[in-house]
Write an enzyme that holds these catalytic residues in place. Sequence first.
Site, PDB file in Angstrom:
ATOM      1  N   HIS A  61       0.856  -1.181   0.000  1.00 36.85           N
ATOM      2  CA  HIS A  61       0.000   0.000   0.000  1.00 36.85           C
ATOM      3  C   HIS A  61       0.894   1.234   0.000  1.00 36.85           C
ATOM      4  CE1 HIS A  61      -3.826  -1.983   1.895  1.00 36.85           C
ATOM      5  NE2 HIS A  61      -3.267  -2.756   0.966  1.00 36.85           N
ATOM      6  N   GLU A  63       0.953   3.813   1.838  1.00 40.62           N
ATOM      7  CA  GLU A  63       1.425   4.206   3.158  1.00 40.62           C
ATOM      8  C   GLU A  63       2.613   3.362   3.610  1.00 40.62           C
ATOM      9  OE1 GLU A  63      -3.188   4.441   3.468  1.00 40.62           O
ATOM     10  OE2 GLU A  63      -1.705   3.340   2.296  1.00 40.62           O
ATOM     11  N   CYS A  91      -6.242   1.900   5.853  1.00 41.91           N
ATOM     12  CA  CYS A  91      -6.845   0.664   6.342  1.00 41.91           C
ATOM     13  C   CYS A  91      -6.227   0.316   7.703  1.00 41.91           C
ATOM     14  CB  CYS A  91      -6.612  -0.469   5.342  1.00 41.91           C
ATOM     15  SG  CYS A  91      -4.881  -1.001   5.222  1.00 41.91           S
ATOM     16  N   CYS A  94      -2.397  -0.324   7.557  1.00 39.03           N
ATOM     17  CA  CYS A  94      -1.610   0.894   7.411  1.00 39.03           C
ATOM     18  C   CYS A  94      -1.684   1.758   8.668  1.00 39.03           C
ATOM     19  CB  CYS A  94      -2.060   1.665   6.180  1.00 39.03           C
ATOM     20  SG  CYS A  94      -1.648   0.796   4.641  1.00 39.03           S
TER      21      CYS A  94
END
Length: 157
Positions: A61, A63, A91, A94
């Site tokens: 992801h 992040e 999410c 993260c």
Amino acid sequence: MEKAAGISSTGSTSPMDAALEEAAAAGARGEVPIGAVIVHRGNIIARAGNRTRENNDVTAHAEILVIRQASEVLQSERLPECDLHVTLEPCAMCAAAISFARIRRLYYGAPDPKGGGVDHGPRFYTQPTCHHAPEIYAGFSEARAQKLLRDFFRDKR
């Protein structure tokens, strides 16, 4: 401002504009268009967009990737003087990484009622097991972030 290798000034581009650029680039690669940047002492030191499909890595992801980059630049697993700007509410995975990295502030664009882990879903930072919660600021460039996501998924259908 102090500059080191790999650090670029934010200049006239806001951190959220830079995150949106990363999101658009991710979308152009066929990834879900989410982008993130980390700012340290007024400079963008790391920027990334989602690469889960490209890397065949569910943890890739934006992040997570940007935290890894910033940790390399600063040579530290902890980033207490850093702010993270991301186009979508993180999410739970993260949110945990942000907490573990001790990110000072989290700025995000669009809320994610379905998959978010900050203000929706598990609300990671409100849990008694959370050791660090960043300051949270939501709604930055929200309409632009939502449009990127909406257009991406509309084109996929």
